[in-house]
Design a protein around this motif. Structure first.
Motif, short mmCIF file in Angstrom:
data_model
loop_
_atom_site.label_atom_id
_atom_site.label_comp_id
_atom_site.label_asym_id
_atom_site.label_seq_id
_atom_site.Cartn_x
_atom_site.Cartn_y
_atom_site.Cartn_z
N SER A 51 0.84 -1.19 0.00
CA SER A 51 0.00 0.00 0.00
C SER A 51 0.88 1.25 0.00
CB SER A 51 -0.88 0.00 1.25
OG SER A 51 -0.07 0.19 2.42
N PRO A 52 0.34 2.41 -0.38
CA PRO A 52 1.13 3.65 -0.29
C PRO A 52 1.70 3.89 1.10
CG PRO A 52 -0.86 4.02 -1.58
CD PRO A 52 -0.97 2.64 -1.01
N LEU A 53 0.92 3.55 2.12
CA LEU A 53 1.40 3.70 3.50
C LEU A 53 2.63 2.82 3.73
CD1 LEU A 53 0.88 4.78 6.44
CD2 LEU A 53 -0.45 2.67 6.80
N ALA A 54 2.54 1.57 3.30
CA ALA A 54 3.67 0.64 3.50
C ALA A 54 4.89 1.07 2.68
CB ALA A 54 3.25 -0.77 3.13
N ARG A 55 4.66 1.57 1.48
CA ARG A 55 5.78 2.04 0.67
C ARG A 55 6.52 3.19 1.36
NH1 ARG A 55 5.74 0.28 -4.72
NH2 ARG A 55 3.88 -0.91 -5.26
N GLU A 56 5.76 4.10 1.94
CA GLU A 56 6.39 5.22 2.63
C GLU A 56 7.14 4.74 3.86
OE1 GLU A 56 7.54 9.14 3.56
OE2 GLU A 56 6.97 8.07 1.73
N GLU B 101 -0.03 -3.29 8.33
CA GLU B 101 -0.44 -1.92 7.99
C GLU B 101 -0.39 -1.03 9.23
OE1 GLU B 101 -1.10 -0.51 5.00
OE2 GLU B 101 -0.44 -2.40 4.11
N GLN B 102 -0.80 -1.56 10.37
CA GLN B 102 -0.72 -0.78 11.61
C GLN B 102 0.73 -0.46 11.97
OE1 GLN B 102 -2.83 -3.49 14.20
NE2 GLN B 102 -4.82 -2.54 13.81
N PHE B 103 1.59 -1.42 11.75
CA PHE B 103 3.02 -1.23 11.99
C PHE B 103 3.58 -0.15 11.07
CE2 PHE B 103 7.29 -2.83 10.49
CZ PHE B 103 8.02 -2.41 11.59
N TRP C 187 2.55 3.22 12.22
CA TRP C 187 3.36 3.63 13.38
C TRP C 187 4.71 4.18 12.93
CZ3 TRP C 187 8.04 1.37 15.04
CH2 TRP C 187 8.53 1.87 16.24
N ILE C 188 5.34 3.54 11.95
CA ILE C 188 6.63 4.03 11.44
C ILE C 188 6.47 5.41 10.84
CG2 ILE C 188 8.39 3.67 9.65
CD1 ILE C 188 8.02 0.67 10.02
N VAL C 189 5.47 5.58 9.99
CA VAL C 189 5.26 6.87 9.34
C VAL C 189 4.97 7.96 10.36
CG1 VAL C 189 3.78 8.15 7.75
CG2 VAL C 189 4.53 5.83 7.17
#
Length: 595
Positions: free
Chosen positions: A61-66, A565-567, A570-572
């Motif tokens: 996902s875009p979130l995971a990519r970031e 995805e939650q992880f 948290w990183i972002v």
């Protein structure tokens, strides 16, 4: 301009000659250089498409990519500021080590645990632990504190323990007795009668090299591959395996007394869950005797052990602390060095427990140093007998073989890989030498066999000098499904049941991996976990269907995906650049263009 000159060393062109040559050099934006670079990029992209983690990366996902980009930047920064000679500290002065990314685990452990990357990987949802020897899973400080606190525990040894050499090699054992065994001499004395038990607390307090504290230090050194031993690769594999094997002899007399075993189980599950591990496929070699609480006579079978194991897993999952834990099963492991009768008797015991506790027995394996034991081809009569007995009893006990945990190339040990695949193993333990076999690599991919890789174990047991020379990247590049595992963490130096050390080493050591690669390895662990009994067809279909299926595997893969995805969120949130990361994610198409 002349091509032949008589120049003094170091040679240097006269300025007028260099000016003439420089004018003839092509610019970097010349069409033919750009064409070369485009071809180069296409070749790299083609190889990337063959990696086993490529589908996972494509589905991010875009979130995971970031999140992956952020972790990549943190990794690069720590390589410049933490893992470089410019920032060496007392480590180099104490060990003579040069600090660099991917350095030997025993030398890097203390430093790695202080980094931002450690904080991140510690929090990562790691899914399932697929290769773990149960009796080497709990941190020794905890285990020894329970040992000393358990009433009635005695220490004994069939050799004297009065000299430094005896303390280093003598086979020490522990055992419960209802009443204290009287002894007029210290167990550490030359006058002590070998084999005579001594109350453990008394023996520890009168240890001649520092009392109880010295005793604990000595016992811990006896039960671990020490920092010095782990880096002495010139002594070879056989030498470190002698120490490694001796530890289990000690553990077997500590862990399998019921009060200690219960505390051991709870601690193991607590540490796993705290490290982001929801499930564990345990391995255990049944070469010990199990004692019920308050009993001096061992049980005749292992039924009581499995009853207690089942009870502790159930209670932990029902507790507030452990309600997110998925559970554990056992891969029964025979000892490959034993003779035919002993192996068959062990297989028969496995069948008995499977019939009594079908939900706890996940499969069968053979363990012990591969180079020093019988190869699988020599065990075919026993293995085919076992398979026939399983069919007659109507039970599923598939194979999960150790294979290729060696440096050989074409010898019997290396060729265990051929037999493991032909015998239908569902996973391969270690598979260290698999990268040397292109045909087997194709078969492993075709048959959907996963490699349970244990980088730190392979380093400490002297198959490679550090994670930098480990073959797992070669398998990933060839499209082989793999997972990361910790093998024997209490002995090998991790000193915890969790997997963060192995995950951190892989991330820091291999440039092509990144957080996305770690995520793929974690997802694989859930995809290939032995959650329930399945036929071979059901097993393969479940692996292929993944989260799109309808069984336990699919449901847990969905759960892991949510945790991933939650992880990443948290990183972002924790490490992103003041809202810039969130803005890129929300813009969607712009984010994809930039990527």
């Amino acid at each position: 301009m002349s091509r032949v000159r008589d120049l003094e060393w170091p040679s240097r062109m006269p300025e007028e000659d260099w000016a003439e040559v420089a004018q003839g050099l092509p610019a970097k934006d010349e069409p033919f250089i750009r064409q070369y670079e485009n071809g180069r990029a296409a070749l790299i992209a083609k190889e990337i498409h063959q990696r086993s983690d490529h589908p996972f990366r494509e589905s991010l996902s875009p979130l995971a990519r970031e999140a992956c980009e952020i972790v990549g930047r943190i990794r690069e920064k720590e390589q410049r500021t933490v893992w470089t000679a410019e920032f060496e500290d007392s480590l180099a002065h104490k060990t003579g080590a040069i600090v660099y990314p991917g350095m030997m685990f025993s030398l890097a452990k203390e430093r790695m645990e202080t980094t931002q990357l450690w904080k991140i990987i510690r929090k990562m949802p790691k899914g399932a632990l697929l290769h773990a020897h149960m009796d080497a899973m709990v941190d020794l400080d905890f285990l020894f504190s329970v040992l000393l606190a358990t009433p009635g525990m005695h220490i004994h040894c069939h050799h004297r323990l009065s000299t430094a050499e005896e303390l280093e090699v003598a086979a020490v054992k522990f055992r419960f007795f209802k009443s204290e065994k009287e002894s007029n001499t210290s167990i550490w004395s030359q006058d002590h009668t070998p084999g005579m038990p001594v109350l453990l607390t008394k023996a520890a307090d009168c240890f001649p090299h520092g009392g109880r504290a010295g005793f604990l230090t000595w016992l811990k050194n006896r039960c671990t591959i020490t920092n010095t031993e782990s880096i002495e690769h010139h002594h070879g594999v056989d030498a470190v395996w002698r120490k490694f094997s001796s530890v289990f002899t000690i553990f077997n007399t500590i862990i399998f007394y019921e009060p200690i075993f219960r505390a051991f189980m709870r601690r193991m599950m607590q540490q796993l869950l705290a490290d982001g591990v929801k499930w564990v496929d345990l391995r255990l070699a049944f070469t010990f005797r199990y004692y019920k609480e308050g009993h001096e006579v061992p049980e005749k079978t292992y039924h009581e052990l499995f009853r207690v194991m089942d009870e502790e897993i159930t209670n932990f999952k029902a507790s507030q602390e452990g309600n997110e834990f998925w559970g554990a099963r056992m891969i029964w492991t025979g000892i490959r060095v034993l003779d035919q009768r002993k192996i068959v008797e062990d297989m028969d015991a496995c069948l008995s427990i499977k019939l009594a506790y079908p939900h706890l027995i996940a499969g069968y394996d053979l363990v012990g140093q591969e180079d020093g034991g019988r190869p699988l081809k020599d065990l075919l009569p026993e293995l085919f007998w076992f398979r026939k007995q399983c069919a007659q009893e109507g039970v599923q006990i598939p194979f999960f073989f150790h294979a290729g945990e060696c440096l050989g190339d074409g010898n019997d040990t290396d060729q265990n890989l051929f037999d493991a695949i032909l015998l239908g193993t569902r996973r391969i333990g270690h598979g260290f030498s698999l990268y040397k076999h292109p045909l087997l690599i194709d078969m492993v991919k075709e048959k959907k066999i996963l490699v349970e890789s244990c980088p730190i174990s392979n380093e400490v047991l002297r198959l490679c000098t550090s994670v930098m020379s480990h073959p797992l990247p070669a398998l990933l590049a060839r499209g082989v499904s793999c997972s990361l595992c910790n093998d024997d963490p209490a002995i090998l130096g991790q000193d915890t049941a969790g997997m963060t050390h192995d995950f951190w080493q892989a991330l820091q050591g291999w440039d092509n991996l990144g957080l996305a690669g770690l995520g793929s390895l974690a997802e694989n662990s859930v995809r290939y976990a032995a959650f329930e009994d399945q036929s071979n067809v059901e097993w393969i279909n479940g692996i292929k269907e993944a989260s799109l299926g309808s069984g336990v595997r699919a449901e847990r893969m969905k759960q892991w995906s949510v945790e991933w995805e939650q992880f990443c969120l948290w990183i972002v949130t924790e490490f992103g650049d003041d809202g810039e990361s969130i803005r890129k994610i929300r813009e969607g198409s712009n984010f994809d263009d930039q990527d």
